[in-house]
Design a protein around this motif. Sequence first.
Motif, PDB file in Angstrom:
ATOM      1  N   UNK A  75      19.835 -20.405 -33.646  1.00 21.60           N
ATOM      2  CA  UNK A  75      18.983 -21.355 -32.932  1.00 21.60           C
ATOM      3  C   UNK A  75      19.123 -22.755 -33.518  1.00 21.60           C
ATOM      4  N   UNK A  76      19.065 -22.803 -34.850  1.00 20.83           N
ATOM      5  CA  UNK A  76      19.207 -24.098 -35.515  1.00 20.83           C
ATOM      6  C   UNK A  76      20.536 -24.749 -35.153  1.00 20.83           C
ATOM      7  N   UNK A  77      21.582 -23.950 -35.261  1.00 21.72           N
ATOM      8  CA  UNK A  77      22.920 -24.479 -35.017  1.00 21.72           C
ATOM      9  C   UNK A  77      23.076 -24.958 -33.578  1.00 21.72           C
ATOM     10  N   UNK A  78      22.625 -24.129 -32.642  1.00 27.72           N
ATOM     11  CA  UNK A  78      22.808 -24.478 -31.236  1.00 27.72           C
ATOM     12  C   UNK A  78      22.008 -25.724 -30.891  1.00 27.72           C
ATOM     13  N   UNK A  79      20.776 -25.746 -31.374  1.00 28.02           N
ATOM     14  CA  UNK A  79      19.912 -26.862 -31.007  1.00 28.02           C
ATOM     15  C   UNK A  79      20.397 -28.163 -31.643  1.00 28.02           C
ATOM     16  N   UNK A  80      20.696 -28.100 -32.918  1.00 28.97           N
ATOM     17  CA  UNK A  80      21.169 -29.300 -33.598  1.00 28.97           C
ATOM     18  C   UNK A  80      22.497 -29.775 -33.020  1.00 28.97           C
ATOM     19  N   UNK A  81      23.347 -28.816 -32.728  1.00 21.47           N
ATOM     20  CA  UNK A  81      24.645 -29.152 -32.157  1.00 21.47           C
ATOM     21  C   UNK A  81      24.506 -29.859 -30.818  1.00 21.47           C
ATOM     22  N   UNK A  82      23.623 -29.337 -29.983  1.00 26.21           N
ATOM     23  CA  UNK A  82      23.489 -29.937 -28.660  1.00 26.21           C
ATOM     24  C   UNK A  82      22.832 -31.307 -28.761  1.00 26.21           C
ATOM     25  N   UNK A  83      21.832 -31.427 -29.632  1.00 23.25           N
ATOM     26  CA  UNK A  83      21.161 -32.729 -29.735  1.00 23.25           C
ATOM     27  C   UNK A  83      22.076 -33.803 -30.286  1.00 23.25           C
ATOM     28  N   UNK A  84      22.825 -33.445 -31.318  1.00 22.45           N
ATOM     29  CA  UNK A  84      23.699 -34.449 -31.924  1.00 22.45           C
ATOM     30  C   UNK A  84      24.911 -34.747 -31.065  1.00 22.45           C
ATOM     31  N   UNK A  85      25.411 -33.711 -30.405  1.00 22.43           N
ATOM     32  CA  UNK A  85      26.642 -33.904 -29.631  1.00 22.43           C
ATOM     33  C   UNK A  85      26.475 -34.931 -28.532  1.00 22.43           C
ATOM     34  N   UNK A  86      25.365 -34.827 -27.818  1.00 23.39           N
ATOM     35  CA  UNK A  86      25.164 -35.769 -26.724  1.00 23.39           C
ATOM     36  C   UNK A  86      24.071 -36.758 -27.083  1.00 23.39           C
ATOM     37  N   UNK A  87      24.066 -37.162 -28.332  1.00 25.39           N
ATOM     38  CA  UNK A  87      22.973 -37.989 -28.835  1.00 25.39           C
ATOM     39  C   UNK A  87      22.792 -39.294 -28.075  1.00 25.39           C
ATOM     40  N   UNK A  88      23.872 -39.971 -27.753  1.00 24.37           N
ATOM     41  CA  UNK A  88      23.714 -41.252 -27.061  1.00 24.37           C
ATOM     42  C   UNK A  88      23.178 -41.092 -25.662  1.00 24.37           C
ATOM     43  N   UNK A  89      23.452 -39.956 -25.056  1.00 23.08           N
ATOM     44  CA  UNK A  89      23.098 -39.798 -23.651  1.00 23.08           C
ATOM     45  C   UNK A  89      21.651 -39.406 -23.451  1.00 23.08           C
ATOM     46  N   UNK A  90      21.043 -38.900 -24.511  1.00 19.58           N
ATOM     47  CA  UNK A  90      19.696 -38.366 -24.347  1.00 19.58           C
ATOM     48  C   UNK A  90      18.682 -39.434 -23.959  1.00 19.58           C
ATOM     49  N   UNK A 162      26.886 -13.935 -40.978  1.00 21.14           N
ATOM     50  CA  UNK A 162      25.783 -14.704 -40.379  1.00 21.14           C
ATOM     51  C   UNK A 162      25.977 -16.192 -40.652  1.00 21.14           C
ATOM     52  N   UNK A 163      26.315 -16.466 -41.918  1.00 22.51           N
ATOM     53  CA  UNK A 163      26.556 -17.859 -42.313  1.00 22.51           C
ATOM     54  C   UNK A 163      27.690 -18.452 -41.497  1.00 22.51           C
ATOM     55  N   UNK A 164      28.772 -17.710 -41.425  1.00 22.73           N
ATOM     56  CA  UNK A 164      29.951 -18.227 -40.720  1.00 22.73           C
ATOM     57  C   UNK A 164      29.664 -18.423 -39.243  1.00 22.73           C
ATOM     58  N   UNK A 165      28.971 -17.473 -38.658  1.00 25.74           N
ATOM     59  CA  UNK A 165      28.672 -17.586 -37.230  1.00 25.74           C
ATOM     60  C   UNK A 165      27.784 -18.778 -36.932  1.00 25.74           C
ATOM     61  N   UNK A 166      26.827 -19.024 -37.821  1.00 21.86           N
ATOM     62  CA  UNK A 166      25.957 -20.189 -37.580  1.00 21.86           C
ATOM     63  C   UNK A 166      26.772 -21.465 -37.550  1.00 21.86           C
ATOM     64  N   UNK A 167      27.676 -21.540 -38.515  1.00 21.57           N
ATOM     65  CA  UNK A 167      28.503 -22.747 -38.551  1.00 21.57           C
ATOM     66  C   UNK A 167      29.363 -22.838 -37.307  1.00 21.57           C
ATOM     67  N   UNK A 168      29.893 -21.715 -36.913  1.00 23.54           N
ATOM     68  CA  UNK A 168      30.762 -21.729 -35.731  1.00 23.54           C
ATOM     69  C   UNK A 168      29.982 -22.150 -34.491  1.00 23.54           C
ATOM     70  N   UNK A 169      28.771 -21.610 -34.373  1.00 22.89           N
ATOM     71  CA  UNK A 169      27.958 -21.988 -33.222  1.00 22.89           C
ATOM     72  C   UNK A 169      27.674 -23.479 -33.243  1.00 22.89           C
ATOM     73  N   UNK A 170      27.362 -23.975 -34.428  1.00 20.66           N
ATOM     74  CA  UNK A 170      27.113 -25.415 -34.519  1.00 20.66           C
ATOM     75  C   UNK A 170      28.342 -26.197 -34.076  1.00 20.66           C
ATOM     76  N   UNK A 171      29.493 -25.808 -34.610  1.00 22.44           N
ATOM     77  CA  UNK A 171      30.714 -26.548 -34.300  1.00 22.44           C
ATOM     78  C   UNK A 171      30.998 -26.525 -32.805  1.00 22.44           C
ATOM     79  N   UNK A 172      30.833 -25.371 -32.217  1.00 22.49           N
ATOM     80  CA  UNK A 172      31.146 -25.265 -30.789  1.00 22.49           C
ATOM     81  C   UNK A 172      30.108 -25.992 -29.953  1.00 22.49           C
TER      82      UNK A 172
END
Lengths: 252, 312, 133
Positions: A75-90, A162-172
């Motif tokens: 959840x952390x990874x997905x949420x942070x990833x999405x917020x930061x990825x499109x940060x300017x557009x928000x 678990x650690x690796x997957x979180x990072x991967x989710x964040x990256x993706x």
Amino acid sequence: MTMPASVSDPRPSSAAARTAASANGTTRSIMRGLIWRERQLHGSLVDAYVAIWVIGIWALRLIDHPAVLALFGFLLAAQLGSRLGSSEWKEGAEEFLFALPPTRRQRFWIRGAAGLVPVVLLTGLGAAALAWNRPAELWSLFSDGPFCEPTPPQAVSTWLAVFALSIAIYAISYSVHAALPRKGGQSAIVVVTMVLVLSLPVLVHIGTTGELLAEMHLHVDITRLLVALIVTVLVPLIAVQRFARRAPAALS
Amino acid sequence: MVDAIEITDMHRRFGRTEALCGLNLHIPAGCVYGLMGRNGSGKSTALRILMGLVRPDRGRALVLGHDLSNATAGQRAQVSYVAQGQRLPGWMTADQLDTYCACFSARWDQSYLRELCRRWGIPRGLAVATLSGGTQRKLALALGLAARAQVLLLDEPAAGLDPVARRELLDALVEVLSDGRSETVLLCTHLVSDLERLAERVGVIDGGRLTLEGRLDDWQTRISRVQIVYPDVAMPTTTLLPRVLRSQREGLVQTAVVDGLDATILAALRAQPGLRVVQSAVSLEDIVIAVLGPSAVPEAAIPLTTPAFVET
Amino acid sequence: MPPLTFIVDPKGNAPVYRQIMDQIRYAIAGGTLVPGDQLPSIRELARDLVVNPMTVVKAYTELSHEGTVVLQHGRGAFVTATGRTLSVSAREQLLRKTLVQVAVEAVQLGIDAPTAARLLSEEIRNLKGTSHG
């Protein structure tokens, strides 16, 4: 025709202002600026996750199983990833923000790295703490109750997964949102990419197929795990960034 | 010497609309260039492509010799872009924007920004979203000027500003131009009167390409309006007029905006039997309307008995 | 420096730099500016008129080519002994250019040469008259 200095008044001096600004414009100050904005926008979210992490892992020991940590981490990874990825557009100010000096590349990598830090720290330290039973040991210093129960034993590789997957989710998540900020359905794309990219390492790590692979005389060791981790993180980041650079970025 | 702004054979299509088809625009360093055109003629798209916000289908856009979509932060910091549709981040205050933008450029002038905020009445501690539309625009302009950039790209900077604010902006631009750093300014505006004050060169963009371009002084000297009254409806329209930008004949009266009507041609026209010829000045706005608008010149007809230049 | 008011109309029938030149010449002819007077600095004039400083530069440069003003390095623009550096024929040539337009209008209005000359003399007399006021 150049303006003859002879017929103009002496320029009002802003030399003082210029010397004060000499530290600006460097990569370090650009990093400072970009990260400052993200911290203002998402700081409270990260704080909330930190609070949950403290309470969940250490205080109330609600996060005690890799699956629960995985939920937290994903959840952390997905949420942070999405917020930061499109940060300017928000905030609808993308035209102003994109016109500022920082380059696309700087924005992408600096912001990506900034978001990676909480993910790595929280899931990494959380997984390590649980793997080596730290919360139980901490509690046993104060009391004798149920909180002293040790974490059910798991293979180290499970925690690592678990650690690796979180990072991967964040990256993706980050890369997908950075590349396609305006299209809908980014979450769907993230999920699909996740399945495609990670199916093999997931199968390998979680165990049952590990036995299958062991029967086929394939050994999973830490080195290969790390290589897989690096690949699953960097490949989507780089691939999606290249894709973003080639795609026409129409603003309107 | 490298041109400050160089657009070569620029093409860009959005869906089925061709925003730009073969735009060529070269602006030398230190020049103030006024770009005029109807809404949707491609001005905003051209500027966005220059800034690297939109990628062209074909063609090249360089600012100070660099392609800004691929340039370093230092090179990008030499260019300042203020556009009509830009919104500032609503949660930030002017002071926060000041500190934020200052991180990105060594040339950022914080004292100048504070000075402009004071002069223009922009509160520095309030979130942008709480400011009125006009104040937000003024803040965006102040931020654009405080960047102390070598090249200023301004897309309808005065849109939505009251006349006092518009004049304040003009004053600031004159001040910026007076500081001796030879900034290049590309100003897209419908407020043609502003261009008449500031522009050295002007261009008209229509249908995605530049249809008319030149020095403002030349235009003002060479282009004029002429009204010819024929004695007879059947009399054919004269061919003596030099380059005609727009002409309309209604019965006895022909009104035309022409380029290069000098005393000799005027004398030749007046020598024609029965022709009454009146030449008058034409403002930049009239020239643009003549070039862009329908063939009728939408001006009140000049009274025939009044001499060409009326004393006031 | 005497108080000067320049008015330019950007929409006017002449480029702004030409309007500035005309007004300076007018001020010199009318005695508001005398030889030795310093013209406003480029910055000042551009700011007051709200025009591009390059326009003022152009006006001053053209006037200096004509000999009406002299640009002194680091000090400013000064009015010369009016047109003295130009020969009589050169000055007449400059005036003739303006007179062409007057001639055209006179013909248009059906005013004959002697009347036009009389009107011109009156105007010059009025101008000289105000310079001593």
